[in-house]
Design a protein around this motif. Structure first.
Motif, PDB file in Angstrom:
ATOM      1  N   GLY A  98      50.745  26.031  41.116  1.00  0.00           N
ATOM      2  CA  GLY A  98      49.438  26.106  40.473  1.00  0.00           C
ATOM      3  C   GLY A  98      48.812  27.493  40.534  1.00  0.00           C
ATOM      4  O   GLY A  98      49.224  28.352  41.321  1.00  0.00           O
ATOM      5  N   ASN A  99      47.781  27.702  39.705  1.00  0.00           N
ATOM      6  CA  ASN A  99      47.137  29.004  39.570  1.00  0.00           C
ATOM      7  C   ASN A  99      45.672  28.960  39.995  1.00  0.00           C
ATOM      8  O   ASN A  99      45.033  27.900  39.946  1.00  0.00           O
ATOM      9  N   ASP A 107      46.496  21.667  38.337  1.00  0.00           N
ATOM     10  CA  ASP A 107      47.332  22.811  37.956  1.00  0.00           C
ATOM     11  C   ASP A 107      46.624  24.147  38.106  1.00  0.00           C
ATOM     12  O   ASP A 107      47.250  25.166  38.392  1.00  0.00           O
ATOM     13  N   VAL A 108      45.304  24.152  37.880  1.00  0.00           N
ATOM     14  CA  VAL A 108      44.547  25.401  37.898  1.00  0.00           C
ATOM     15  C   VAL A 108      43.176  25.159  38.512  1.00  0.00           C
ATOM     16  O   VAL A 108      42.515  24.164  38.198  1.00  0.00           O
ATOM     17  N   VAL A 141      43.357  37.052  40.221  1.00  0.00           N
ATOM     18  CA  VAL A 141      44.184  36.045  39.562  1.00  0.00           C
ATOM     19  C   VAL A 141      45.418  35.820  40.420  1.00  0.00           C
ATOM     20  O   VAL A 141      46.204  36.744  40.648  1.00  0.00           O
ATOM     21  N   ALA A 142      45.575  34.599  40.917  1.00  0.00           N
ATOM     22  CA  ALA A 142      46.709  34.258  41.781  1.00  0.00           C
ATOM     23  C   ALA A 142      47.537  33.177  41.095  1.00  0.00           C
ATOM     24  O   ALA A 142      46.996  32.138  40.691  1.00  0.00           O
ATOM     25  N   LYS A 143      48.840  33.416  40.968  1.00  0.00           N
ATOM     26  CA  LYS A 143      49.709  32.484  40.255  1.00  0.00           C
ATOM     27  C   LYS A 143      50.864  32.026  41.133  1.00  0.00           C
ATOM     28  O   LYS A 143      51.371  32.780  41.966  1.00  0.00           O
ATOM     29  N   LYS A 148      59.932  31.212  45.719  1.00  0.00           N
ATOM     30  CA  LYS A 148      59.305  30.698  44.506  1.00  0.00           C
ATOM     31  C   LYS A 148      58.552  29.415  44.856  1.00  0.00           C
ATOM     32  O   LYS A 148      58.707  28.869  45.955  1.00  0.00           O
ATOM     33  N   PRO A 149      57.705  28.914  43.918  1.00  0.00           N
ATOM     34  CA  PRO A 149      56.980  27.681  44.230  1.00  0.00           C
ATOM     35  C   PRO A 149      57.865  26.500  44.605  1.00  0.00           C
ATOM     36  O   PRO A 149      57.525  25.736  45.509  1.00  0.00           O
TER      37      PRO A 149
END
Length: 261
Positions: free
Chosen positions: A149-150, A109-110, A193-195, A249-250
């Protein structure tokens, strides 16, 4: 008292392994990078300050994997180490990436990275090396992250940072550059920070022909491109229409018809 003394002493008082723990705390408080039950991979994790914070944030249902060339001492988190695993290895090597994937149980996820080069004292060289490490972390994130994911990575301000940010913007829904208060006053470090990891090949502005296979609850037509849902206003099931992609969107996106006035 300088900020360096403040966060160093605060880490000692609160039991964190490094003052860097507060950088991740502040980044996560600002951008909500980590959620409960997430699986997080920490690149360049030694001595473990970010690992400690990540383990707190994911909670008992989450998992954290730390990777570093140096050995990381076991962490005691919530009375045990069951949700934190450390791997000694080089993330540029495929065998290390395979070990991380196995430890994480699949997509994560991250991905976070506080990696920094061994400082030479020559800023231009150190800056270039920091950007190289951030790009390595980025490539690893693309391999590991699930859709949505981030990613967080440290760089030193300087040439080519804007180009790196542009590359992140091609792969994530949202990107922000920030410097947490816990960074030293004299530091030139910057965190990107990339989300919202985008796993579809579609990007805003793409034009293509799609078949409308269903209609959504709001009345928009739905096309499916390799499992990715694209909502098209003014389209009916059974139609084949030409569209221009708008917002991506994702897990879904929006498009407008361009095959009619």
């Amino acid at each position: 008292m300088t900020r360096k003394d403040h966060y160093y002493n605060k880490a000692k008082q609160e039991g964190y392994r490094s003052r860097a723990a507060y950088k991740l705390k502040q980044l996560d408080d600002l951008e909500n990078v980590i959620s409960g039950s997430d699986t997080v991979v920490d690149l360049g994790a030694a001595p473990g300050g970010w690992l400690e914070v990540a383990a707190e944030r994911v909670g008992p249902q989450g998992q954290v994997v730390g990777v570093d060339l140096q050995r990381i001492k076991d962490l005691e988190v919530g009375g045990g180490t069951d949700r934190v695993e450390t791997i000694r290895g080089d993330m540029t090597e495929q065998r290390t990436r395979d070990r991380v994937t196995d430890a994480a149980g699949g997509a994560v996820d991250v991905v976070i990275s506080d990696m920094a080069p061994n400082m030479s004292g020559e800023y231009s060289l150190d800056q270039a090396r920091s950007l190289h490490l951030a790009r390595q972390a980025f490539e690893t994130a693309l391999d590991l992250l699930d859709s949505g994911g981030n990613f967080v990575a440290k760089v030193f301000e300087g040439p080519d940072v804007d180009a790196f940010r542009a590359d992140l913007e091609d792969e994530f829904q949202y990107v922000r550059a920030t410097a947490p208060d816990a960074s030293r006053e004299s530091s030139s470090e910057l965190y990107l920070v990339a989300k919202g990891r985008l796993t579809t090949a579609l990007r805003p502005g793409d034009e293509l022909e799609v078949e409308i296979v269903d209609v959504g609850s709001e009345g928009d037509g739905i096309a499916s491109i390799d499992g990715y849902r694209l909502f098209v206003s003014g389209a009916e099931a059974g139609e084949t229409v030409a569209v221009r992609v708008g917002d991506v969107k994702p897990n879904f996106g929006f498009a407008e018809r361009i095959d009619r006035d």
